[in-house]
Motif scaffolding. Sequence first.
Motif, PDB file in Angstrom:
ATOM      1  N   UNK A   1       0.813  -1.209   0.000  1.00  0.00           N
ATOM      2  CA  UNK A   1       0.000   0.000   0.000  1.00  0.00           C
ATOM      3  C   UNK A   1       0.849   1.262   0.000  1.00  0.00           C
ATOM      4  N   UNK A   2       1.832   1.271   0.847  1.00  0.00           N
ATOM      5  CA  UNK A   2       2.695   2.441   0.946  1.00  0.00           C
ATOM      6  C   UNK A   2       3.468   2.654  -0.351  1.00  0.00           C
ATOM      7  N   UNK A   3       3.855   1.552  -0.993  1.00  0.00           N
ATOM      8  CA  UNK A   3       4.554   1.685  -2.276  1.00  0.00           C
ATOM      9  C   UNK A   3       3.651   2.344  -3.312  1.00  0.00           C
ATOM     10  N   UNK A   4       2.382   1.914  -3.303  1.00  0.00           N
ATOM     11  CA  UNK A   4       1.446   2.477  -4.275  1.00  0.00           C
ATOM     12  C   UNK A   4       1.206   3.953  -3.999  1.00  0.00           C
ATOM     13  N   UNK A   5       0.984   4.277  -2.744  1.00  0.00           N
ATOM     14  CA  UNK A   5       0.650   5.671  -2.415  1.00  0.00           C
ATOM     15  C   UNK A   5       1.789   6.640  -2.719  1.00  0.00           C
ATOM     16  N   UNK A   6       2.996   6.170  -2.570  1.00  0.00           N
ATOM     17  CA  UNK A   6       4.144   7.066  -2.774  1.00  0.00           C
ATOM     18  C   UNK A   6       4.686   6.994  -4.193  1.00  0.00           C
ATOM     19  N   UNK A   7       4.064   6.178  -5.016  1.00  0.00           N
ATOM     20  CA  UNK A   7       4.700   5.784  -6.277  1.00  0.00           C
ATOM     21  C   UNK A   7       5.102   6.942  -7.186  1.00  0.00           C
ATOM     22  N   UNK A   8       4.235   7.928  -7.327  1.00  0.00           N
ATOM     23  CA  UNK A   8       4.536   8.984  -8.291  1.00  0.00           C
ATOM     24  C   UNK A   8       5.240  10.189  -7.672  1.00  0.00           C
ATOM     25  N   UNK A   9       5.524  10.134  -6.385  1.00  0.00           N
ATOM     26  CA  UNK A   9       6.378  11.175  -5.795  1.00  0.00           C
ATOM     27  C   UNK A   9       7.738  11.149  -6.482  1.00  0.00           C
ATOM     28  N   UNK A  10       8.267  12.328  -6.702  1.00  0.00           N
ATOM     29  CA  UNK A  10       9.652  12.381  -7.201  1.00  0.00           C
ATOM     30  C   UNK A  10      10.588  12.484  -6.002  1.00  0.00           C
ATOM     31  N   UNK A  11      11.481  11.524  -5.922  1.00  0.00           N
ATOM     32  CA  UNK A  11      12.376  11.470  -4.763  1.00  0.00           C
ATOM     33  C   UNK A  11      13.836  11.478  -5.200  1.00  0.00           C
ATOM     34  N   UNK A  12      14.704  11.904  -4.296  1.00  0.00           N
ATOM     35  CA  UNK A  12      16.139  11.766  -4.516  1.00  0.00           C
ATOM     36  C   UNK A  12      16.508  10.274  -4.596  1.00  0.00           C
ATOM     37  N   UNK A  13      17.577   9.983  -5.288  1.00  0.00           N
ATOM     38  CA  UNK A  13      17.999   8.596  -5.406  1.00  0.00           C
ATOM     39  C   UNK A  13      18.930   8.155  -4.292  1.00  0.00           C
ATOM     40  N   UNK A  14      19.289   6.896  -4.306  1.00  0.00           N
ATOM     41  CA  UNK A  14      20.363   6.328  -3.485  1.00  0.00           C
ATOM     42  C   UNK A  14      20.188   6.523  -1.985  1.00  0.00           C
ATOM     43  N   UNK A  15      18.931   6.465  -1.537  1.00  0.00           N
ATOM     44  CA  UNK A  15      18.696   6.521  -0.098  1.00  0.00           C
ATOM     45  C   UNK A  15      18.613   7.923   0.476  1.00  0.00           C
ATOM     46  N   UNK A  16      18.688   8.928  -0.383  1.00  0.00           N
ATOM     47  CA  UNK A  16      18.538  10.295   0.111  1.00  0.00           C
ATOM     48  C   UNK A  16      17.101  10.799   0.024  1.00  0.00           C
ATOM     49  N   UNK A  17      16.169   9.894  -0.150  1.00  0.00           N
ATOM     50  CA  UNK A  17      14.753  10.240  -0.236  1.00  0.00           C
ATOM     51  C   UNK A  17      14.166  10.456   1.156  1.00  0.00           C
ATOM     52  N   UNK A  18      13.016  11.108   1.222  1.00  0.00           N
ATOM     53  CA  UNK A  18      12.404  11.426   2.521  1.00  0.00           C
ATOM     54  C   UNK A  18      11.959  10.173   3.267  1.00  0.00           C
ATOM     55  N   UNK A  19      11.572   9.134   2.551  1.00  0.00           N
ATOM     56  CA  UNK A  19      11.124   7.912   3.230  1.00  0.00           C
ATOM     57  C   UNK A  19      12.285   7.226   3.955  1.00  0.00           C
TER      58      UNK A  19
END
Lengths: 347, 347, 347, 347
Positions: free
Chosen positions: B18-36
């Motif tokens: 569920x969490x993967x789906x909800x966050x799917x289209x967020x643009x995030x930093x790569x390589x573990x620098x994302x907010x999650x």
Amino acid sequence: MYSFKNDYSEGAHPKILNALIESNMEQEEGYGNDVHSQNAISKIKKLIGNENIDVHFISGGTQTNLIAISAFLKPHEACISANTGHIAIHETGAIEYTGHKIITVDSNDGKVTVEKIQEVLEFHTNEHLVKPKLVYISNSTELGTIYTKEELKVLSEFCKSNDLILYSDGARLGSAMCVKDSNLTLSNMCNFTDAFSIGGTKNGALLGEALIIKNENLKKDFRYLIKQKGGLLAKGRLLGIQFEELFEDNLYFKLATHANEMANLLTKGLEEVGCEFLINSPTNQIFPILENKQIEKLEKKFDFHVWEKIDNTRSAIRLVTSWATKKEAVLEFIHEIKQTIYSENLN
Amino acid sequence: MYSFKNDYSEGAHPKILNALIESNMEQEEGYGNDVHSQNAISKIKKLIGNENIDVHFISGGTQTNLIAISAFLKPHEACISANTGHIAIHETGAIEYTGHKIITVDSNDGKVTVEKIQEVLEFHTNEHLVKPKLVYISNSTELGTIYTKEELKVLSEFCKSNDLILYSDGARLGSAMCVKDSNLTLSNMCNFTDAFSIGGTKNGALLGEALIIKNENLKKDFRYLIKQKGGLLAKGRLLGIQFEELFEDNLYFKLATHANEMANLLTKGLEEVGCEFLINSPTNQIFPILENKQIEKLEKKFDFHVWEKIDNTRSAIRLVTSWATKKEAVLEFIHEIKQTIYSENLN
Amino acid sequence: MYSFKNDYSEGAHPKILNALIESNMEQEEGYGNDVHSQNAISKIKKLIGNENIDVHFISGGTQTNLIAISAFLKPHEACISANTGHIAIHETGAIEYTGHKIITVDSNDGKVTVEKIQEVLEFHTNEHLVKPKLVYISNSTELGTIYTKEELKVLSEFCKSNDLILYSDGARLGSAMCVKDSNLTLSNMCNFTDAFSIGGTKNGALLGEALIIKNENLKKDFRYLIKQKGGLLAKGRLLGIQFEELFEDNLYFKLATHANEMANLLTKGLEEVGCEFLINSPTNQIFPILENKQIEKLEKKFDFHVWEKIDNTRSAIRLVTSWATKKEAVLEFIHEIKQTIYSENLN
Amino acid sequence: MYSFKNDYSEGAHPKILNALIESNMEQEEGYGNDVHSQNAISKIKKLIGNENIDVHFISGGTQTNLIAISAFLKPHEACISANTGHIAIHETGAIEYTGHKIITVDSNDGKVTVEKIQEVLEFHTNEHLVKPKLVYISNSTELGTIYTKEELKVLSEFCKSNDLILYSDGARLGSAMCVKDSNLTLSNMCNFTDAFSIGGTKNGALLGEALIIKNENLKKDFRYLIKQKGGLLAKGRLLGIQFEELFEDNLYFKLATHANEMANLLTKGLEEVGCEFLINSPTNQIFPILENKQIEKLEKKFDFHVWEKIDNTRSAIRLVTSWATKKEAVLEFIHEIKQTIYSENLN
């Protein structure tokens, strides 16, 4: 702020997420022996038109490169790569960590040529130097350029006649293959190389690369080597399911085509305002040269890499599109750059 | 056919999907620098009660072990492990590939003792032998046994006073911590070890382990080492999102508790019919000893590993439960075994 | 046929052979714990004027470089070397085999400059690239050039302020130090570097390099690392005895001075006939540029390396002298080249 | 104080020193391409009776083992060794440093048996474990025992039919071959193994082992691998000259025979006073069990290793003889031990 920073900013294509959900409670064998992985392998073999290849799914690009190259080479054997090659710069010495030297050849366009390889071979002729054995190319390259079918054929023949392994890093293979008017097929890739990868991460998957090994001498015990480097996922289904989807109904190519179209649209818009480019790229990475002032303004609305200083007033930036890039964002970027230029002119 | 073969047969807990789906289209930093990922790190630090630790997310268990151990040791330094240790057997020589010897100590219960470590230290006293430097334990062990809080304290003090690094492989740490009446906390794990992992793959995630580094000397430049071994996922969000969910509302511990309860139920059912066990395990892996004839019958309805030959007529099997194990399947297994015994008696 | 091919064509200086014979039947401890090795270490410490250094004797140059560099670096750390550096070309990837990348900087004279190092540091700024940590220099260089005391001081200060290890390969250190008017001392070498070697093989010994480690952080457990790489000779006395002799009565410096004088004599003779040089070298390797026809004639009487093609009619050759080079051979070479030119003119 | 501590306490046999002196001022090619090395290779080929073998000279035993084994194996392949094997204990993890696991089998006499290898093969059957590929034996073993011709034949046939490489470490091969009534020849060693070494260091040379490679698949590019590991001496003549002498007039076997005779004399003397032995050794290492009080007295006049505690009052010591052992010293040791026992009895 919209990001053109790279092609892994979003999650996965919805079809992939869907497939994960639908298969979630199935009990499957571990380590890639699940039905989805086996099914994905069959699809890839069919697409390539060769049942005798080996297909392995590995979590990431660096992982794939280091497992493949260290499996293919003996300790004294070395890779030849363009000086721009991902393995030569951006993998923290992963290949050297496995014990192998990378001999770099200068390249303006990210590509390796037969002439450059020939020079390397002529220099490395005795046991006091490493023995060049594998040619590493990336297609599309780190500069967005591509090898045409004809160029690959030339490279392939040269490598064969010089007992060199030709390995192609396909982190962005989709983008290379889906360039307009390209007639490069997966079957070609397989014929021309000894082994090549098909990247999932940068073309719609959460993670995962497919490694194709055609050369019989390179196949043996390969799963041992994936496991030893920590690349054999317990829930290998995660990779299998994704490649099943990517190669259903040409999804893989549709996604890459979208990425290229979005980049081409950006290119066209930039050309319309007279923008120059660091290099001519038909794929999903483009490198426009902008005034530093323009860049500063754009950075307020968009995220991207400043790639390289050109002179005191200008720099090249890198814009990357993907399967997930929104056309509106592209149009807004073009609008913004036109505005920027307009306002520049006012000053 | 229901499988008790391992704890990675199914996909992920629905909350994670569920969490993967909800966050799917967020643009995030790569390589573990994302907010999650950053958020998941905060949650883990809070749970442990220590802001000074480093937390890294890595795709799998072998990957985590090899990155950590090769980062912690100098070339001539070696690990001490139980002869049953995962790194000693089931990782295809991954640690040796990074250049380090594993000194194994005999163990009947999967555990390492101070006495055994002491013997190793007394033997390895000069430069013609490797230098023992890191003690590898797994909790729970490969035999389903656990280290109690008190046992860990003893090991920890011994290691500190002998300048040894204590590293705990937590592929099944949830199961170890959620054993009935256990009072072991993540904070204890952190205090007692120099570094330890918290396994996601075998406790509800699609993939992923959290590596916790407490010892200051082991922290430096660690991301370089993850990247070099191919362990830094471009879409690091995939790991961050999962650990965010696992440490929301104690999900991690609830899942492990369920796995243990299912195993305990199996144990109880087997004991009721007089079954003996290879070893006494309170966690999600149990090792009942059965007649070979019984095993053959059970294999028609259930999937599991035949672990070890006991004598000419009996073998130990391994049954593994997980967050996904269905109570009905457990009850059916017990029913089946009672039937088997009943019919045995008729013969 | 007299050989100017290299500085290891003959055996050892007679004093060394004598010492081997005299000590032959003494019973000594193995692995460098013999009295001769201990005595040689004392002499070297006295010469350097520093009792706090560690001295190790190792059989060869490649062996010394690979043991030292792999001991000094963590897995993600890299060397910086001139593109002409021995480790970068002529050691069959020995450093890469130990897992470390060599970042080469272009150099016309075999030397590394602060500016070039600075560029490398500016480029390598995050965990996707290796971390430059050690600067490798050779003195004299592979092109016969030397670092002056002042140049070494500048390099040293830059390395210190940038947390870089400065390591000097001294395979031909004698030749570098004994250049006319040089005021470089072993004490300087020690002050300016973190570790450096003093080559025996190319200056009168049968084999053997002395490795000097000054930096406290690099000393620990070093004998383990020599042993692990197969560098700890059982009869370590063989190395100790040789360095005892080399540092008795300044033999080491007398031998290097002779080698330089012979090379200087060759240079002078070649200059007299108007010969140009690839590079200006004051040490025991010189690189005259000759007509290919001349080279062919010389090759009938002398053995040497043809180093590099200059144009269609000319090439640079390498002439190497040593402690064993005979003055008559030098004079004959000069005579021969004058003859050659004379006969050339007749044509 | 006379030393029975090891077989590398003295320098080299006088004939070797003589040959070094006589050849000293010859100008020779470097890196083993000198006439002496070529001549020594010819002699060895003739002795073995096989012109198709490859012969390489390498400076030491650990160096030879690590170069050979790392050249022969792929990254996931492992060695099988007795738990007493030199590579398993006394080489500071040299083999693991090259990336390969050593699977040890328990052994009371230093030897590996077909039964033990069979057990290892039966356990290692999939890609989660290393793949056993090379069997390492030492002859004579680290406990002074030997493999007979018949035992080697059995091992050889088993290895061949199981696709295993048989490699024999011959650091003390002379001693093994010169045991009274042995009919083991170099030709046998070559027929039974894929590769084996002939040790020089412990049998009269200053340093040096000859590595014989028979198996065609293991030969390719081997000099690259020697060079890469720092094992290619610039003055390779040093090794060639020594082996030339060792295989002139059977010197190698005469020296080993002397060493064995001296050990046999010690054994006989010890048996006469009723001494027991840890193990029955016919070669140049023996392991008598003595009263700790006796040991203390002997230590005042002789140097040797206390090998192993037997019980509270007794220990086994190791006495090693060599080509250089003086008969008077042996007789004095026997005299001393008889005295010791006599005086013991007086107490």
